[in-house]
Design an enzyme around this catalytic site. Structure first.
Site, short mmCIF file in Angstrom:
data_model
loop_
_atom_site.label_atom_id
_atom_site.label_comp_id
_atom_site.label_asym_id
_atom_site.label_seq_id
_atom_site.Cartn_x
_atom_site.Cartn_y
_atom_site.Cartn_z
N ARG A 92 -0.22 30.37 -10.66
CA ARG A 92 0.23 31.76 -10.68
C ARG A 92 -0.92 32.73 -10.82
NH1 ARG A 92 5.12 32.52 -14.19
NH2 ARG A 92 5.96 32.06 -12.13
N TYR A 93 -1.89 32.38 -11.65
CA TYR A 93 -3.04 33.26 -11.91
C TYR A 93 -4.21 32.85 -11.02
CZ TYR A 93 -0.55 34.63 -16.20
OH TYR A 93 0.36 35.10 -17.10
N ARG A 96 -6.54 29.61 -12.84
CA ARG A 96 -6.07 28.53 -13.71
C ARG A 96 -4.69 28.06 -13.28
NH1 ARG A 96 -5.91 33.51 -15.62
NH2 ARG A 96 -4.46 34.25 -17.20
N CYS A 105 9.63 14.76 -24.08
CA CYS A 105 9.08 15.39 -25.28
C CYS A 105 9.53 14.57 -26.48
CB CYS A 105 9.61 16.82 -25.45
SG CYS A 105 9.01 17.98 -24.21
N CYS A 109 13.53 21.06 -27.66
CA CYS A 109 13.76 22.37 -28.27
C CYS A 109 14.86 23.07 -27.48
CB CYS A 109 12.49 23.21 -28.21
SG CYS A 109 11.07 22.35 -28.93
N CYS A 112 14.05 25.77 -24.81
CA CYS A 112 13.03 25.40 -23.82
C CYS A 112 13.14 26.25 -22.55
CB CYS A 112 13.18 23.93 -23.47
SG CYS A 112 11.96 23.36 -22.25
N ARG A 114 11.83 25.38 -19.78
CA ARG A 114 11.96 24.45 -18.64
C ARG A 114 13.17 23.53 -18.82
NH1 ARG A 114 6.01 23.91 -19.13
NH2 ARG A 114 5.34 25.85 -18.16
N ASP A 272 12.12 33.47 -23.62
CA ASP A 272 12.49 33.68 -22.22
C ASP A 272 14.02 33.68 -22.06
OD1 ASP A 272 9.84 33.74 -21.32
OD2 ASP A 272 9.76 31.54 -21.20
N ASP A 309 6.62 36.99 -21.10
CA ASP A 309 6.35 36.39 -19.80
C ASP A 309 7.33 37.07 -18.85
OD1 ASP A 309 5.04 34.74 -17.99
OD2 ASP A 309 5.07 33.04 -19.37
N LYS A 316 2.20 36.86 -18.00
CA LYS A 316 2.31 37.34 -19.38
C LYS A 316 1.84 38.79 -19.49
CE LYS A 316 1.38 32.71 -21.13
NZ LYS A 316 1.23 32.05 -19.81
#
Ligand SMILES: *Cc1c(COP(=O)(O)O)cnc(C)c1O
Length: 352
Positions: A92-93, A96, A105, A109, A112, A114, A272, A309, A316
């Site tokens: 995206r950037y 990076r 995981c 969570c 999450c 994702r 999010d 975000d 961000k």
């Protein structure tokens, strides 16, 4: 504890909506629906820290009846899939990328971002990783690779080590970051052997994810210190969560405790708007108030950058409580942390 220890902590915890209902109460049918919307996993270490499904730790990982019926948000709020030139990589950037090396995981969570993929998507194959690593090799502008997932420390030391070696071998990659919640949620996974592997790939940074001061246990603090002792700068990314950490006192204890464990608070994320997690959302004003309660009142090093975000893939955006009251060519009038007003006289034009 070696590799078998942390693996058995994962398998012996809670791994379904039915088990969660049996342990914490709640309607098994509703919690099974929640599990269909996003898998359940609470490993036995993190489980041992939870008092009830609604305490600040329970809320993060025990499925809630509010998940399946949530009509807010979207499946991919950050539009990551649109910025994925090859599977398992988000670019995206300019300089990076995020490399998603597994979708497993040590806990799932409930907030999450994702949820669409984590816990369900099979672990990328060696061929998938070959393609993603070729993309990085072929893009000379990429100087920072963030190894994420899922949780990359769910891979074995040797699998993770060989991935890191291949990334490190790319001449234009300057830094590698490993993003993992494991120091917080399964600290026994941070072994001397793992540290020996990670330190082969310097400069390597590590960002972990603590959300509440009660997660700072002797075990999790030790895990962070082992990483720091390996020469790895450790940062923390917290998500602002209603009913977990959305008050200034809790956040202050958390960020001060992190610094004492040699972990630098890096980001505080606005949660999010992901479908299924609407009950965790706070207002942005709450986040700004928390930052205002930290800045000036505690070590500047303890204060994370509060970021949203941008939904839809804008990246961000840092949001900062306003300090500047007036800015002209002659002067800047601003407020300090305690609300007092000061003026800074700007330098005059040359020769005046
Ligand atoms: C957060 C993020 C990064 C890293 O951002 P930094 O501000 O450099 O920490 C990189 N790529 C994507 C897609 C991200 O969401």
């Amino acid at each position: 504890m070696g590799e078998t220890g942390w693996k058995s902590a994962v398998s012996s915890g809670i791994n379904s909506g039915t088990e969660a209902a049996a342990r914490f109460g709640g309607d098994p049918v509703t919690l099974e629906k929640a599990e269909k919307s996003f898998p359940v996993r609470i490993n036995s270490y993190y489980l041992s820290l939870i008092g009830s499904s609604t305490d600040p730790l329970g809320r993060q990982v025990v499925p809630s009846g509010m998940e399946a019926g949530d009509t807010s948000g979207t499946g991919d709020p950050l539009a990551e899939d649109a910025d994925s030139p090859v599977p398992h990589l988000v670019h995206r950037y300019p300089d990076r990328v995020l490399l998603l090396v597994t979708y497993q995981c040590a806990v799932y969570c409930r907030f999450c971002t994702r949820r669409r993929a984590v816990g369900r998507t099979p672990t990328p194959t060696a061929g998938d990783m070959d393609r993603a690593i070729s993309y990085i090799s072929n893009h000379g502008e990429i100087r920072d690779v963030i190894v994420s997932g899922g949780d990359p420390l769910m891979l074995s030391d040797s699998t993770l080590g060989s991935l890191l070696s291949r990334i490190r071998a790319i001449p234009h990659v300057e830094i590698i970051r490993v993003d993992s919640r494991i120091p917080c949620v399964l600290p026994s996974r941070i072994t001397p052997e793992l540290c020996t592997e990670l330190r082969k790939h310097h400069p390597l940074y590590f960002n972990t994810h603590f959300n509440h001061p009660r997660e700072l246990t002797p075990e999790s603090i030790r895990a962070c210190e082992m990483l720091a002792d390996s020469g790895i700068p450790v940062g923390n990314q917290t998500v602002l969560l209603k009913g977990v950490n959305n008050d200034p006192e809790t956040m202050k204890k958390l960020v001060q405790g992190l610094l004492a464990a040699r972990v630098k608070p890096y980001y505080l994320y606005q949660c999010d708007p992901v479908s299924g997690a609407g009950h965790f959302l706070t207002t942005i004003q709450e986040g700004l108030d928390i930052i205002s309660a930290l800045r000036g009142y505690t070590s500047g090093m303890a204060v994370p950058a509060y970021v949203i975000d941008a939904p839809g893939g804008g990246g961000k955006v840092q949001v900062i409580p306003p300090d500047i009251i007036e800015i002209t060519d002659e002067r800047v009038v601003f407020r300090n942390y305690a609300g007092r007003v000061f003026t800074y006289i700007q330098p005059g034009p040359a020769g005046k």
